[in-house]
Design a protein around this motif. Sequence first.
Motif, PDB file in Angstrom:
ATOM      1  N   THR A 157       8.382  -2.613   1.579  1.00 29.62           N
ATOM      2  CA  THR A 157       8.636  -1.382   2.326  1.00 29.62           C
ATOM      3  C   THR A 157       9.676  -0.492   1.670  1.00 29.62           C
ATOM      4  OG1 THR A 157       9.111  -0.555   4.554  1.00 29.62           O
ATOM      5  CG2 THR A 157      10.462  -2.397   3.765  1.00 29.62           C
ATOM      6  N   ASP A 158       9.627   0.787   2.039  1.00 28.03           N
ATOM      7  CA  ASP A 158      10.678   1.748   1.708  1.00 28.03           C
ATOM      8  C   ASP A 158      11.305   2.282   2.992  1.00 28.03           C
ATOM      9  OD1 ASP A 158       8.535   3.222   2.631  1.00 28.03           O
ATOM     10  OD2 ASP A 158       8.522   4.673   0.993  1.00 28.03           O
ATOM     11  N   SER A 159      11.123   1.566   4.087  1.00 26.15           N
ATOM     12  CA  SER A 159      11.557   1.999   5.412  1.00 26.15           C
ATOM     13  C   SER A 159      12.772   1.214   5.887  1.00 26.15           C
ATOM     14  CB  SER A 159      10.406   1.805   6.412  1.00 26.15           C
ATOM     15  OG  SER A 159      10.868   1.665   7.739  1.00 26.15           O
ATOM     16  N   PHE A 160      13.749   1.935   6.459  1.00 23.70           N
ATOM     17  CA  PHE A 160      14.911   1.259   7.035  1.00 23.70           C
ATOM     18  C   PHE A 160      14.496   0.341   8.182  1.00 23.70           C
ATOM     19  CE2 PHE A 160      17.830   1.110  10.642  1.00 23.70           C
ATOM     20  CZ  PHE A 160      18.882   0.408  10.085  1.00 23.70           C
ATOM     21  N   HIS A 161      13.695   0.861   9.117  1.00 19.75           N
ATOM     22  CA  HIS A 161      13.382   0.061  10.294  1.00 19.75           C
ATOM     23  C   HIS A 161      12.485  -1.129   9.970  1.00 19.75           C
ATOM     24  CE1 HIS A 161      14.969   3.346  12.993  1.00 19.75           C
ATOM     25  NE2 HIS A 161      15.476   2.248  13.511  1.00 19.75           N
ATOM     26  N   VAL A 202      33.559   4.043  14.737  1.00 19.56           N
ATOM     27  CA  VAL A 202      33.237   2.669  14.394  1.00 19.56           C
ATOM     28  C   VAL A 202      31.783   2.573  13.951  1.00 19.56           C
ATOM     29  CG1 VAL A 202      34.935   1.684  15.970  1.00 19.56           C
ATOM     30  CG2 VAL A 202      32.605   2.098  16.784  1.00 19.56           C
ATOM     31  N   ARG A 203      31.499   1.589  13.114  1.00 20.48           N
ATOM     32  CA  ARG A 203      30.124   1.311  12.719  1.00 20.48           C
ATOM     33  C   ARG A 203      29.571   0.201  13.605  1.00 20.48           C
ATOM     34  NH1 ARG A 203      28.160  -2.681  11.128  1.00 20.48           N
ATOM     35  NH2 ARG A 203      30.084  -3.591  10.328  1.00 20.48           N
ATOM     36  N   ILE A 204      28.385   0.426  14.140  1.00 16.69           N
ATOM     37  CA  ILE A 204      27.704  -0.608  14.899  1.00 16.69           C
ATOM     38  C   ILE A 204      26.242  -0.675  14.462  1.00 16.69           C
ATOM     39  CG2 ILE A 204      29.240  -0.398  16.900  1.00 16.69           C
ATOM     40  CD1 ILE A 204      27.026   1.130  18.334  1.00 16.69           C
ATOM     41  N   LEU A 205      25.523  -1.640  14.988  1.00 20.14           N
ATOM     42  CA  LEU A 205      24.134  -1.839  14.603  1.00 20.14           C
ATOM     43  C   LEU A 205      23.224  -0.749  15.138  1.00 20.14           C
ATOM     44  CD1 LEU A 205      23.630  -5.659  15.274  1.00 20.14           C
ATOM     45  CD2 LEU A 205      23.772  -4.546  13.032  1.00 20.14           C
ATOM     46  N   ASP A 206      22.143  -0.495  14.396  1.00 19.76           N
ATOM     47  CA  ASP A 206      21.032   0.272  14.937  1.00 19.76           C
ATOM     48  C   ASP A 206      20.554  -0.432  16.206  1.00 19.76           C
ATOM     49  OD1 ASP A 206      18.673   2.296  14.209  1.00 19.76           O
ATOM     50  OD2 ASP A 206      17.771   0.437  14.937  1.00 19.76           O
ATOM     51  N   PRO A 207      20.160   0.322  17.238  1.00 23.36           N
ATOM     52  CA  PRO A 207      19.762  -0.317  18.500  1.00 23.36           C
ATOM     53  C   PRO A 207      18.639  -1.345  18.369  1.00 23.36           C
ATOM     54  CG  PRO A 207      20.114   2.011  18.845  1.00 23.36           C
ATOM     55  CD  PRO A 207      20.207   1.786  17.363  1.00 23.36           C
ATOM     56  N   THR A 208      17.734  -1.187  17.400  1.00 22.56           N
ATOM     57  CA  THR A 208      16.679  -2.192  17.243  1.00 22.56           C
ATOM     58  C   THR A 208      17.269  -3.540  16.865  1.00 22.56           C
ATOM     59  OG1 THR A 208      16.291  -1.649  14.904  1.00 22.56           O
ATOM     60  CG2 THR A 208      14.992  -0.452  16.551  1.00 22.56           C
ATOM     61  N   LEU A 209      18.389  -3.540  16.150  1.00 17.53           N
ATOM     62  CA  LEU A 209      19.053  -4.776  15.750  1.00 17.53           C
ATOM     63  C   LEU A 209      19.986  -5.303  16.838  1.00 17.53           C
ATOM     64  CD1 LEU A 209      19.836  -3.616  12.131  1.00 17.53           C
ATOM     65  CD2 LEU A 209      18.361  -5.554  12.709  1.00 17.53           C
ATOM     66  N   ALA A 210      20.406  -4.404  17.729  1.00 17.85           N
ATOM     67  CA  ALA A 210      21.251  -4.833  18.855  1.00 17.85           C
ATOM     68  C   ALA A 210      20.475  -5.711  19.826  1.00 17.85           C
ATOM     69  CB  ALA A 210      21.818  -3.617  19.580  1.00 17.85           C
TER      70      ALA A 210
END
Length: 368
Positions: free
Chosen positions: A279-283, A188-196
């Motif tokens: 930015t060029d950063s995901f986070h 399953v796909r879930i959010l990156d923990p920073t977004l959780a």
Amino acid sequence: MKAAVITLHSVSNYGTQLQAYATQEKLKEYFDEVAFIDYRRPDSYGRGLLGTFAKGNPFKALAALPTLAYWRRLFGGFQKERLNLTAETYRSEKDFAGFRDCADAYFVGSDQVWNTGWNKGVIAPFYLSFAPEGKPRYAYAASFGKESFSEAEVAASKPYIDRFRKISVREESGVGVLRERYSYEGAVRILDPTLAMGPSFWRALAPEPKIKGDYILIYNLKRSRAFDVYAEGLSKRTGLPLYRLCTRLDQILKNGKSIVMPEVFEFVTLIDHARLVLTDSFHATAFSMNLGTEPVCIYPDAYSGRISEFLRLVESEGRHARHGGDFGMLDRPVDFLRVGEILRAERERTDVFLREIAEETKWEMGKR
């Protein structure tokens, strides 16, 4: 109940440190204790990191030393203060030969733990190769970072993938990789923990802002003259000053007022109080969307799918600057009400995934 996690926590990067902290705090909602297995990828720590910078050039090595010393204090200090690390440190796969069981459930993730380009091949511990027989293995928001893999890479990692009880990945493309290349169904796909973790969680940790007035925050990981030229154009069109979050000492020579390697949680403050984040950063993109700050995203040459898939998820693909003269997103503001709705629904998906694991773990413990 105790959970043990292996991830890229030793990488000297704001996003890496914050995702590790978020992973720990999210898992603590379901486990009594969470510990990070202190594995340090050789090229991301100590002399190995110096070699990564220098590439055999002694002058580059000498120039990099002040930055690396600062990173050690900044990011190493954050790890010691904020992350619950195992007493044992592991610097190679051989070091895991004497690994002692220390948890009721084992996790890998999040971040690009399965990116064989970034990791320069398959690193078996990132597939929980060391976890004791009989203990459940889980992947929490793991990322492949890419969609193309050689037959050799798949062959080397598939025996480990097959042993996972449940797998969650950060990108939808990862679900397809697991199904099509590994014949692993049910990921399953879930959010990156920073977004959780919602905005209130992060704001409670963030220090007070030091910058007065509106500004554009630059967070640029990949050196690029075109990026700097675009930043100047964005500043002229908006009338906003540029502030650059410098992750290295040599970045103070670039455009924008320099903010040199601030404390880790100040990363949150700087994004939260900016008018725009270039930015060029995901986070940096993820934090911008989470905190209600409009990002302007320039995709990096490699592994850009992390950003594009996230922008698609939150229905904000228009935040991508497609070329050096593309400022159209300034006329298309982000619908943050809609973004908030999407992220709240996605957080529930994360909670369902972790709640099921916690219940499984309790049941397993009752059998022992």
